[in-house]
Design an enzyme around this catalytic site. Structure first.
Site, PDB file in Angstrom:
ATOM      1  N   SER A 262       0.858  -1.188   0.000  1.00  0.00           N
ATOM      2  CA  SER A 262       0.000   0.000   0.000  1.00  0.00           C
ATOM      3  C   SER A 262       0.886   1.226   0.000  1.00  0.00           C
ATOM      4  O   SER A 262       2.066   1.159   0.374  1.00  0.00           O
ATOM      5  CB  SER A 262      -0.887   0.006   1.249  1.00  0.00           C
TER       6      SER A 262
ATOM      7  N   TYR B 173      -2.492  -0.823  10.351  1.00  0.00           N
ATOM      8  CA  TYR B 173      -2.345  -1.125   8.924  1.00  0.00           C
ATOM      9  C   TYR B 173      -0.952  -0.743   8.423  1.00  0.00           C
ATOM     10  O   TYR B 173      -0.299  -1.518   7.726  1.00  0.00           O
ATOM     11  CB  TYR B 173      -3.418  -0.367   8.148  1.00  0.00           C
TER      12      TYR B 173
END
Length: 343
Positions: free
Chosen positions: A195, A208
């Site tokens: 990401s 995350y």
């Protein structure tokens, strides 16, 4: 290096005053302006792409929905032998059912929870037994399975940190280790879905970010180790595609928030207050309603990583704001990025 990279896309922009909008709190900084339709990273030109020869086998994790679901169908259309790992296949989930409904001998769904070693090992045996010549191995592994959450550090429980890490980081490591013998035999590819938040931190996203930073480090180490063995390791770093993947719904965000508030220590609730907490939840809701609804740039990047003679180490399918922000936060001194995005 950064100047050279920036000069190419920026030279194509209209000659207007340029400015930033902070994606989290809506504040603006006078730096750069770009038209909303201008997304150069998604239109990156890929060279030396080659079609798969025959039915090269690829396992994709997290195919119940989102990127994995779309990728499984796309790779099947390209001629791959696709093994689609689905977390909820044994529960009759709609995603696995739709993939099975294609009734193709080149697309097979597999029950796969990347947190369970026994399911990962069973998936290895399913793939191995399906190969014409197991000694020649399998071509590709796409570690796509992942989960996300939100919450500032003091709002987030240790259980949540561990849960996100178990899927995003340890699930990637576990699955890769199990399939590497097959991948090595084919001199194939490992593609890890990270990401933009694996390269730059963000408030209220530490569970995350930690896991995706870990995926980046794992991928680099693996790439160094696999290079002399002929295996290529690539990382795909999508930007904000929440709107396209349905990762969060308004109801889901509120459910997470309610549970989080109820479980907070009294001292934390008292010190921060409900008003501050609700403002952070509202900011997350705004963020989750934004982003691209078209996953094509991500699917194209993964496909290139699997099919190119010389794939890129990293792919950046994201809009221009996030791409430029990532360059600033990863290449310039921290004091500068802090000045732009915090102060």
């Amino acid at each position: 290096m950064l100047t050279a990279r920036l000069s190419r896309p920026l030279s194509k922009l209209p000659g207007k005053t340029l400015s930033f909008s902070n994606g989290e709190n809506g504040t603006r900084r006078t730096l750069l302006f770009y038209p909303a339709s201008f997304v150069p990273v998604g239109r990156r030109t890929y060279a030396d792409a080659v079609n798969p020869v025959g039915s090269k086998a690829v396992l994709v994790t997290g195919c119940d929905s989102g990127f994995g679901f779309s990728l499984a169908k796309h790779l099947h259309s390209k001629g791959f032998l696709v093994f689609a790992g689905c977390l909820l296949k044994d529960k009759g989930d709609a995603g696995a059912k739709e993939l099975d409904s294609l009734k193709s001998d080149r697309l097979r769904t597999v029950q796969l929870n990347v947190c369970k070693s026994e399911e990962v090992e069973k998936a290895v045996e399913v793939v191995r037994s399906s190969l014409e010549d197991p000694e020649k191995g399998m071509w590709g592994l796409v570690n796509n399975a992942g989960i996300s959450t939100f919450g500032e550090v003091e709002f987030t429980s240790m259980e949540t940190y561990k849960q996100v890490a178990e899927v995003n980081l340890w699930g990637t490591v576990r699955t890769t280790k199990s399939f590497l013998p097959l991948i090595r035999r084919a001199k194939g590819r490992v593609v890890n879905i990270s990401s933009m938040l694996g390269r730059m931190a963000n408030p209220a996203r530490s569970p995350y970010c930690i896991t995706k930073f870990g995926v980046e480090a794992f991928s680099d180490c693996l790439r160094y180790e696999m290079h002399p063995l002929g295996v290529k390791v690539c990382v795909v770093e999508p930007g904000n595609f929440i709107a396209a993947t349905s990762l969060y719904s308004a109801e889901g965000i509120q459910a997470i928030a309610n549970k989080m508030w109820d479980e907070l220590p009294e001292v934390v609730r008292k010190d921060y207050g409900k008003k501050y907490f609700d403002e952070k939840v509202a900011a997350m809701e705004t963020y989750c309603n934004s982003g691209s609804t078209d996953t094509t740039p991500v699917i194209n990047a993964i496909t290139h990583a699997l099919t190119a003679a010389n794939p890129y180490t990293r792919y950046h399918p994201m809009d221009y704001y996030w791409w430029l922000r990532m360059q600033i936060m990863t290449h310039l001194p921290g004091a500068i990025s802090d000045r732009i995005y915090i102060h």
